[in-house]
Each structure stands twice: as C-alpha cells, then as structure tokens.
Scaffold this motif. Structure first.
Motif, PDB file in Angstrom:
ATOM      1  N   MET A  26      87.004  21.302  63.348  1.00  0.00           N
ATOM      2  CA  MET A  26      88.386  21.688  63.565  1.00  0.00           C
ATOM      3  C   MET A  26      88.622  23.067  62.963  1.00  0.00           C
ATOM      4  O   MET A  26      88.240  23.333  61.836  1.00  0.00           O
ATOM      5  N   LYS A  27      89.268  23.934  63.723  1.00  0.00           N
ATOM      6  CA  LYS A  27      89.576  25.267  63.219  1.00  0.00           C
ATOM      7  C   LYS A  27      91.031  25.330  62.789  1.00  0.00           C
ATOM      8  O   LYS A  27      91.900  24.745  63.427  1.00  0.00           O
ATOM      9  N   ALA A  28      91.268  26.051  61.690  1.00  0.00           N
ATOM     10  CA  ALA A  28      92.620  26.184  61.164  1.00  0.00           C
ATOM     11  C   ALA A  28      92.770  27.536  60.476  1.00  0.00           C
ATOM     12  O   ALA A  28      91.792  28.143  60.047  1.00  0.00           O
ATOM     13  N   CYS A  29      93.996  27.980  60.376  1.00  0.00           N
ATOM     14  CA  CYS A  29      94.302  29.244  59.692  1.00  0.00           C
ATOM     15  C   CYS A  29      94.388  28.983  58.193  1.00  0.00           C
ATOM     16  O   CYS A  29      95.169  28.142  57.742  1.00  0.00           O
ATOM     17  N   ALA A  30      93.595  29.708  57.434  1.00  0.00           N
ATOM     18  CA  ALA A  30      93.576  29.524  55.980  1.00  0.00           C
ATOM     19  C   ALA A  30      94.878  29.967  55.329  1.00  0.00           C
ATOM     20  O   ALA A  30      95.288  29.417  54.309  1.00  0.00           O
ATOM     21  N   LEU A  31      95.584  30.939  55.909  1.00  0.00           N
ATOM     22  CA  LEU A  31      96.872  31.363  55.362  1.00  0.00           C
ATOM     23  C   LEU A  31      97.957  30.325  55.639  1.00  0.00           C
ATOM     24  O   LEU A  31      98.730  29.983  54.751  1.00  0.00           O
ATOM     25  N   CYS A  32      98.014  29.843  56.871  1.00  0.00           N
ATOM     26  CA  CYS A  32      99.026  28.834  57.232  1.00  0.00           C
ATOM     27  C   CYS A  32      98.881  27.569  56.405  1.00  0.00           C
ATOM     28  O   CYS A  32      99.865  26.907  56.077  1.00  0.00           O
ATOM     29  N   ASN A  33      97.652  27.233  56.060  1.00  0.00           N
ATOM     30  CA  ASN A  33      97.388  25.999  55.330  1.00  0.00           C
ATOM     31  C   ASN A  33      97.267  26.184  53.826  1.00  0.00           C
ATOM     32  O   ASN A  33      96.915  25.252  53.114  1.00  0.00           O
ATOM     33  N   GLY A  34      97.557  27.371  53.330  1.00  0.00           N
ATOM     34  CA  GLY A  34      97.587  27.627  51.894  1.00  0.00           C
ATOM     35  C   GLY A  34      96.233  27.612  51.217  1.00  0.00           C
ATOM     36  O   GLY A  34      96.147  27.431  50.007  1.00  0.00           O
ATOM     37  N   ILE A  35      95.148  27.814  51.969  1.00  0.00           N
ATOM     38  CA  ILE A  35      93.812  27.785  51.392  1.00  0.00           C
ATOM     39  C   ILE A  35      93.530  29.070  50.615  1.00  0.00           C
ATOM     40  O   ILE A  35      92.882  29.054  49.586  1.00  0.00           O
ATOM     41  N   PHE A  36      94.026  30.192  51.116  1.00  0.00           N
ATOM     42  CA  PHE A  36      93.940  31.435  50.369  1.00  0.00           C
ATOM     43  C   PHE A  36      95.146  32.301  50.681  1.00  0.00           C
ATOM     44  O   PHE A  36      95.875  32.061  51.633  1.00  0.00           O
ATOM     45  N   GLN A  37      95.363  33.299  49.833  1.00  0.00           N
ATOM     46  CA  GLN A  37      96.458  34.245  50.037  1.00  0.00           C
ATOM     47  C   GLN A  37      95.865  35.610  50.330  1.00  0.00           C
ATOM     48  O   GLN A  37      94.826  35.980  49.783  1.00  0.00           O
ATOM     49  N   TYR A  38      96.525  36.342  51.185  1.00  0.00           N
ATOM     50  CA  TYR A  38      96.073  37.684  51.544  1.00  0.00           C
ATOM     51  C   TYR A  38      97.152  38.671  51.152  1.00  0.00           C
ATOM     52  O   TYR A  38      98.314  38.492  51.506  1.00  0.00           O
ATOM     53  N   LYS A  39      96.767  39.676  50.415  1.00  0.00           N
ATOM     54  CA  LYS A  39      97.698  40.747  50.077  1.00  0.00           C
ATOM     55  C   LYS A  39      97.070  42.039  50.559  1.00  0.00           C
ATOM     56  O   LYS A  39      95.991  42.414  50.131  1.00  0.00           O
ATOM     57  N   GLY A  40      97.756  42.676  51.467  1.00  0.00           N
ATOM     58  CA  GLY A  40      97.261  43.927  52.024  1.00  0.00           C
ATOM     59  C   GLY A  40      97.921  45.120  51.373  1.00  0.00           C
ATOM     60  O   GLY A  40      98.671  45.012  50.409  1.00  0.00           O
ATOM     61  N   GLU A  41      97.641  46.282  51.954  1.00  0.00           N
ATOM     62  CA  GLU A  41      98.204  47.532  51.466  1.00  0.00           C
ATOM     63  C   GLU A  41      99.025  48.161  52.582  1.00  0.00           C
ATOM     64  O   GLU A  41      98.587  48.248  53.728  1.00  0.00           O
ATOM     65  N   CYS A  42     100.210  48.601  52.268  1.00  0.00           N
ATOM     66  CA  CYS A  42     101.114  49.205  53.238  1.00  0.00           C
ATOM     67  C   CYS A  42     100.536  50.529  53.740  1.00  0.00           C
ATOM     68  O   CYS A  42     100.154  51.390  52.925  1.00  0.00           O
ATOM     69  N   PRO A  43     100.478  50.727  55.064  1.00  0.00           N
ATOM     70  CA  PRO A  43      99.971  51.988  55.598  1.00  0.00           C
ATOM     71  C   PRO A  43     100.925  53.163  55.363  1.00  0.00           C
ATOM     72  O   PRO A  43     100.510  54.318  55.409  1.00  0.00           O
ATOM     73  N   CYS A  55     105.988  45.116  53.521  1.00  0.00           N
ATOM     74  CA  CYS A  55     105.798  45.841  52.267  1.00  0.00           C
ATOM     75  C   CYS A  55     106.909  45.482  51.292  1.00  0.00           C
ATOM     76  O   CYS A  55     108.084  45.449  51.651  1.00  0.00           O
ATOM     77  N   MET A  56     106.537  45.242  50.055  1.00  0.00           N
ATOM     78  CA  MET A  56     107.500  44.887  49.027  1.00  0.00           C
ATOM     79  C   MET A  56     108.301  46.112  48.584  1.00  0.00           C
ATOM     80  O   MET A  56     109.365  45.983  48.004  1.00  0.00           O
ATOM     81  N   ASN A  57     107.802  47.316  48.883  1.00  0.00           N
ATOM     82  CA  ASN A  57     108.451  48.540  48.435  1.00  0.00           C
ATOM     83  C   ASN A  57     109.342  49.169  49.512  1.00  0.00           C
ATOM     84  O   ASN A  57     110.522  49.376  49.302  1.00  0.00           O
ATOM     85  N   CYS A  58     108.766  49.458  50.684  1.00  0.00           N
ATOM     86  CA  CYS A  58     109.510  50.199  51.709  1.00  0.00           C
ATOM     87  C   CYS A  58     109.983  49.342  52.880  1.00  0.00           C
ATOM     88  O   CYS A  58     110.740  49.804  53.725  1.00  0.00           O
ATOM     89  N   GLY A  59     109.532  48.091  52.975  1.00  0.00           N
ATOM     90  CA  GLY A  59     109.972  47.203  54.029  1.00  0.00           C
ATOM     91  C   GLY A  59     109.209  47.332  55.336  1.00  0.00           C
ATOM     92  O   GLY A  59     109.531  46.661  56.312  1.00  0.00           O
ATOM     93  N   GLN A  60     108.201  48.191  55.386  1.00  0.00           N
ATOM     94  CA  GLN A  60     107.382  48.353  56.583  1.00  0.00           C
ATOM     95  C   GLN A  60     106.756  47.010  56.957  1.00  0.00           C
ATOM     96  O   GLN A  60     106.282  46.276  56.099  1.00  0.00           O
ATOM     97  N   GLU A  61     106.764  46.674  58.256  1.00  0.00           N
ATOM     98  CA  GLU A  61     106.187  45.421  58.730  1.00  0.00           C
ATOM     99  C   GLU A  61     105.044  45.699  59.685  1.00  0.00           C
ATOM    100  O   GLU A  61     105.069  46.679  60.422  1.00  0.00           O
ATOM    101  N   GLU A  62     104.034  44.820  59.634  1.00  0.00           N
ATOM    102  CA  GLU A  62     102.923  44.930  60.573  1.00  0.00           C
ATOM    103  C   GLU A  62     102.319  43.553  60.800  1.00  0.00           C
ATOM    104  O   GLU A  62     102.367  42.685  59.943  1.00  0.00           O
ATOM    105  N   GLY A  63     101.766  43.377  61.993  1.00  0.00           N
ATOM    106  CA  GLY A  63     101.086  42.145  62.326  1.00  0.00           C
ATOM    107  C   GLY A  63      99.591  42.283  62.110  1.00  0.00           C
ATOM    108  O   GLY A  63      99.024  43.341  62.359  1.00  0.00           O
TER     109      GLY A  63
END
Length: 83
Positions: free
Chosen positions: A1-18, A67-75
């Motif tokens: 069975m395949k599942a999204c690790a983010l949706c299921n709380g298995i890990f968290q991803y924190k990216g960097e705002c472009p 982004c927690m600072n400028c509000g920029q959103e990305e998918g």
C-alpha cells in the motif's frame, strides 16, 4: 500500500522559501483548498481535475507550503512511499 508520509504524519518537511530564504511549513494537500468538499474526495478523482498534466498517472501527493516570513506559497510534489 502506498501512502503520503506527510499526510500520515510519518515525517515533517520544512523547505526554504525561494523569495526570502526563510523556512516554509506544510499547509496540507493542495487539493484540500479547491472547495469546501475537496478534502473529502478520493485523491485519484481529484487528481483528474488538478490542472497538472498526467498527475493521475504518478505516485505523488501535491502539498501546499507557505513561508512563515513573507507568505509566499508554492506547491511541491511529495512521492508516495510503500508501507
């Protein structure tokens, strides 16, 4: 069975705002923001209307990050994992 690790709380991803370089946080599935009922729809169905060519043929879950600072959103596409 395949599942999204983010949706299921298995890990968290924190990216960097472009735009400003600060941390971005996961706001959940991109599809959940389409309308009031999209969060309850089957992912295979909603991928047919997401506007991304061939997304229904891939094993990815599209998440919205802001982004927690400028509000920029990305998918970002998150690969589904085998469990």
């Amino acid at each position: 069975m395949k599942a999204c690790a983010l949706c299921n709380g298995i890990f968290q991803y924190k990216g960097e705002c472009p735009e400003c370089g600060h941390s971005t946080i996961d706001q959940g599935r991109y599809y959940d923001y389409y309308d009031d009922y999209s969060a309850y729809m089957d992912i295979e169905q909603i991928q047919l209307a997401d506007g991304i060519p061939n997304s229904s043929c891939t094993d990815n879950c599209l998440h919205l990050f802001s982004c927690m600072n400028c509000g920029q959103e990305e998918g970002k596409e998150i690969p589904l994992n085998e469990f």
